[in-house]
Design a protein around this motif. Structure first.
Motif, PDB file in Angstrom:
ATOM      1  N   UNK A 167       0.828  -1.200   0.000  1.00 25.02           N
ATOM      2  CA  UNK A 167       0.000   0.000   0.000  1.00 25.02           C
ATOM      3  C   UNK A 167       0.868   1.258   0.000  1.00 25.02           C
ATOM      4  N   UNK A 168       2.002   1.213   0.688  1.00 27.05           N
ATOM      5  CA  UNK A 168       2.891   2.371   0.718  1.00 27.05           C
ATOM      6  C   UNK A 168       3.476   2.707  -0.635  1.00 27.05           C
ATOM      7  N   UNK A 169       3.621   1.710  -1.515  1.00 27.51           N
ATOM      8  CA  UNK A 169       4.140   1.990  -2.852  1.00 27.51           C
ATOM      9  C   UNK A 169       3.222   2.938  -3.607  1.00 27.51           C
ATOM     10  N   UNK A 170       1.921   2.854  -3.318  1.00 29.26           N
ATOM     11  CA  UNK A 170       0.970   3.734  -4.010  1.00 29.26           C
ATOM     12  C   UNK A 170       1.238   5.193  -3.671  1.00 29.26           C
ATOM     13  N   UNK A 171       1.421   5.504  -2.396  1.00 27.55           N
ATOM     14  CA  UNK A 171       1.644   6.884  -1.992  1.00 27.55           C
ATOM     15  C   UNK A 171       3.035   7.356  -2.416  1.00 27.55           C
ATOM     16  N   UNK A 172       4.052   6.529  -2.201  1.00 29.72           N
ATOM     17  CA  UNK A 172       5.417   6.936  -2.536  1.00 29.72           C
ATOM     18  C   UNK A 172       5.580   7.165  -4.032  1.00 29.72           C
ATOM     19  N   UNK A 173       5.077   6.255  -4.850  1.00 32.45           N
ATOM     20  CA  UNK A 173       5.192   6.429  -6.296  1.00 32.45           C
ATOM     21  C   UNK A 173       4.290   7.549  -6.796  1.00 32.45           C
ATOM     22  N   UNK A 174       3.132   7.746  -6.166  1.00 34.25           N
ATOM     23  CA  UNK A 174       2.263   8.834  -6.576  1.00 34.25           C
ATOM     24  C   UNK A 174       2.936  10.174  -6.320  1.00 34.25           C
ATOM     25  N   UNK A 175       3.576  10.318  -5.164  1.00 33.45           N
ATOM     26  CA  UNK A 175       4.299  11.554  -4.874  1.00 33.45           C
ATOM     27  C   UNK A 175       5.424  11.756  -5.884  1.00 33.45           C
ATOM     28  N   UNK A 176       6.207  10.693  -6.149  1.00 37.39           N
ATOM     29  CA  UNK A 176       7.337  10.810  -7.067  1.00 37.39           C
ATOM     30  C   UNK A 176       6.875  11.169  -8.477  1.00 37.39           C
ATOM     31  N   UNK A 177       5.858  10.484  -8.982  1.00 31.28           N
ATOM     32  CA  UNK A 177       5.398  10.739 -10.346  1.00 31.28           C
ATOM     33  C   UNK A 177       4.762  12.117 -10.477  1.00 31.28           C
ATOM     34  N   UNK A 178       4.008  12.543  -9.465  1.00 34.29           N
ATOM     35  CA  UNK A 178       3.384  13.864  -9.519  1.00 34.29           C
ATOM     36  C   UNK A 178       4.431  14.962  -9.483  1.00 34.29           C
ATOM     37  N   UNK A 179       5.398  14.835  -8.573  1.00 35.27           N
ATOM     38  CA  UNK A 179       6.450  15.850  -8.475  1.00 35.27           C
ATOM     39  C   UNK A 179       7.257  15.913  -9.765  1.00 35.27           C
ATOM     40  N   UNK A 180       7.637  14.761 -10.309  1.00 28.39           N
ATOM     41  CA  UNK A 180       8.443  14.751 -11.535  1.00 28.39           C
ATOM     42  C   UNK A 180       7.636  15.297 -12.713  1.00 28.39           C
ATOM     43  N   UNK A 181       6.329  15.030 -12.754  1.00 30.98           N
ATOM     44  CA  UNK A 181       5.501  15.584 -13.829  1.00 30.98           C
ATOM     45  C   UNK A 181       5.483  17.110 -13.762  1.00 30.98           C
ATOM     46  N   UNK A 182       5.260  17.658 -12.582  1.00 26.39           N
ATOM     47  CA  UNK A 182       5.237  19.119 -12.441  1.00 26.39           C
ATOM     48  C   UNK A 182       6.610  19.707 -12.759  1.00 26.39           C
ATOM     49  N   UNK A 183       7.659  19.089 -12.235  1.00 19.62           N
ATOM     50  CA  UNK A 183       9.016  19.572 -12.490  1.00 19.62           C
ATOM     51  C   UNK A 183       9.335  19.533 -13.982  1.00 19.62           C
ATOM     52  N   UNK A 184       8.910  18.475 -14.655  1.00 18.39           N
ATOM     53  CA  UNK A 184       9.211  18.346 -16.086  1.00 18.39           C
ATOM     54  C   UNK A 184       8.472  19.397 -16.899  1.00 18.39           C
ATOM     55  N   UNK A 185       7.185  19.602 -16.627  1.00 16.92           N
ATOM     56  CA  UNK A 185       6.402  20.579 -17.386  1.00 16.92           C
ATOM     57  C   UNK A 185       6.952  21.989 -17.168  1.00 16.92           C
ATOM     58  N   UNK A 186       7.149  22.366 -15.913  1.00 16.95           N
ATOM     59  CA  UNK A 186       7.626  23.723 -15.626  1.00 16.95           C
ATOM     60  C   UNK A 186       9.067  23.905 -16.101  1.00 16.95           C
ATOM     61  N   UNK A 187       9.937  22.956 -15.787  1.00 18.13           N
ATOM     62  CA  UNK A 187      11.335  23.091 -16.156  1.00 18.13           C
ATOM     63  C   UNK A 187      11.550  23.095 -17.663  1.00 18.13           C
ATOM     64  N   UNK A 188      10.845  22.226 -18.389  1.00 19.57           N
ATOM     65  CA  UNK A 188      10.990  22.189 -19.845  1.00 19.57           C
ATOM     66  C   UNK A 188      10.471  23.468 -20.483  1.00 19.57           C
ATOM     67  N   UNK A 189       9.333  23.953 -20.019  1.00 18.86           N
ATOM     68  CA  UNK A 189       8.773  25.182 -20.584  1.00 18.86           C
ATOM     69  C   UNK A 189       9.685  26.379 -20.337  1.00 18.86           C
ATOM     70  N   UNK A 190      10.120  26.543 -19.106  1.00 17.06           N
ATOM     71  CA  UNK A 190      10.998  27.675 -18.782  1.00 17.06           C
ATOM     72  C   UNK A 190      12.318  27.565 -19.534  1.00 17.06           C
ATOM     73  N   UNK A 191      12.875  26.364 -19.606  1.00 16.47           N
ATOM     74  CA  UNK A 191      14.155  26.197 -20.279  1.00 16.47           C
ATOM     75  C   UNK A 191      14.080  26.492 -21.771  1.00 16.47           C
ATOM     76  N   UNK A 192      13.039  26.008 -22.443  1.00 16.56           N
ATOM     77  CA  UNK A 192      12.920  26.257 -23.880  1.00 16.56           C
ATOM     78  C   UNK A 192      12.662  27.730 -24.167  1.00 16.56           C
ATOM     79  N   UNK A 193      11.783  28.348 -23.401  1.00 16.84           N
ATOM     80  CA  UNK A 193      11.477  29.764 -23.637  1.00 16.84           C
ATOM     81  C   UNK A 193      12.714  30.622 -23.365  1.00 16.84           C
TER      82      UNK A 193
END
Length: 375
Positions: A167-193
């Protein structure tokens, strides 16, 4: 003798390529399949994601069900109490022995060879609601008679460690995937612009990125997560942790993407697109973004293990996830004293899940790095 060659012109079938043209994803997949580390990482990642999605079905017991306290892991055996071999795997129920623990002076729990419990797949057990909608009581593995079995032992409250880790894998992986998704969208957009427009805009934006990178992250994590009240709802606390991790993690991604964009903005086909009057949006999305995606994909697979380790560390300190949620870091709070580790070493089992996750994503990232590299 002279040999005369056939002067017949080649037909259409002879000129037709045998293999056909492969797309870029097909080429990447073909190269990835040659890497055993990348494929093993991909297999482990798929299994981890399936385990987290179907945690209710995979976990043998209810993670909140309590027993008598600390109990050692029950070992699967193919032999009965007389030593005779049997194809039916089994475990033995735990019972108190006459020996006392030297630290707690409590009776030591050991296997009861007079009470075997047969194991099987797709057995009936504790009822659950899969995805909160589908009721069920079938579990991937467990005892055929529905009795509890603890493959990794129990914690101080008698809760099954294996079920809690699943059950803990659900929360740990959800946090990791959500954080990396936000970091990727914001970081890629800012970097390209930033890299595409350059000039004064790029200079000022990079000074802000430098400011974010200059913060000591660990003290800032602890300071920001301590601002939220302890009485706050669990979902609010979890969302705040995700926001804090994302706010401090996008800068490195943007710096890497900016470097790629600076090189791509000077390539001939980008300058040709500018010359024919293509808009900045079209150039960024159609010409620059596809060329930085290979680097972004590899960075994502390598960033997820870092977030998993960070969440485990913050959870161990009590700054990530609060009960009743379960995460690997929260489970490691029980290992805070040496006496507990010495007497009950099986409570370190969640570390194995963290190590497997980190290895899986790192191996996949290493394989993708070689597969997407055109050179």
């Amino acid at each position: 003798m002279l040999a005369f060659s056939d002067s017949t012109p080649p037909t259409e079938e002879k000129l037709k390529p045998t293999g056909g043209n492969e797309s870029y994803p097909a080429l990447v997949w073909r190269r990835l399949k040659r890497s055993w580390t990348g494929m093993s990482g991909l297999l482990l990642v798929v299994l981890l994601l399936l385990m987290s999605v179907f945690a209710e079905f995979v976990a043998p017991l209810d993670p909140k069900a309590t027993d008598s306290g600390f109990a050692p892991p029950q070992v699967m055996s193919f032999h009965d109490k007389d030593g005779n071999f049997s194809l039916q795997p089994r475990v033995y129920a735990l019972a108190e022995t006459e020996e006392l623990d030297p630290v707690t002076f409590q009776p030591i729990v050991g296997p009861d060879y007079n009470n075997p419990r047969l194991l099987g797949f797709f057995v009936k057990g504790a009822s659950y609601d899969l995805f909160g909608l589908i009721p069920g009581d079938r579990h991937l593995f467990g005892t055929t008679d529905g009795q509890p079995v603890h493959f990794l032992g129990t914690d101080k409250f008698g809760r099954d460690i294996l079920s809690r880790a699943v059950y803990g894998s659900r929360v740990s992986l959800m946090i990791a995937l959500t954080v990396v998704f936000i970091v990727t969208v914001v970081g890629t957009t800012v970097g390209m612009v930033s890299g595409y427009f350059g000039g004064t805009f790029d200079a000022w934006l990079q000074r802000f990125v430098d400011l974010v990178l200059a913060f000591p992250q660990l003290p800032l994590y602890l300071a920001l997560t301590s601002l939220i009240p302890v009485t706050a709802p669990t979902n609010v606390f979890l969302a705040f942790v995700i926001i804090v991790m994302s706010a401090l993690g996008w800068a490195q991604m943007s710096r890497e993407v900016r470097g790629k964009t600076l090189a791509l903005a000077r390539i001939d086909y980008v300058r040709a697109a500018m010359a024919v009057g293509a808009t900045d949006r079209r150039i960024i999305l159609q010409h620059i973004f596809p060329n930085v995606m290979s680097h972004v994909i590899v960075s994502v697979t390598l960033a997820i293990p870092s977030v998993v380790l960070l969440e485990s560390f913050l959870g161990f300190l009590g700054f990530a996830v609060k009960p009743p949620l379960i995460s690997w870091g929260l489970m490691l709070q029980d290992t805070s004293t040496y006496s507990v580790i010495g007497s009950y070493p099986w409570i370190l089992s969640p570390v194995a899940f963290v190590l497997i996750t980190v290895f899986a994503f790192n191996a996949l990232g290493d394989g993708l790095r070689d597969a997407v590299d055109p050179y």
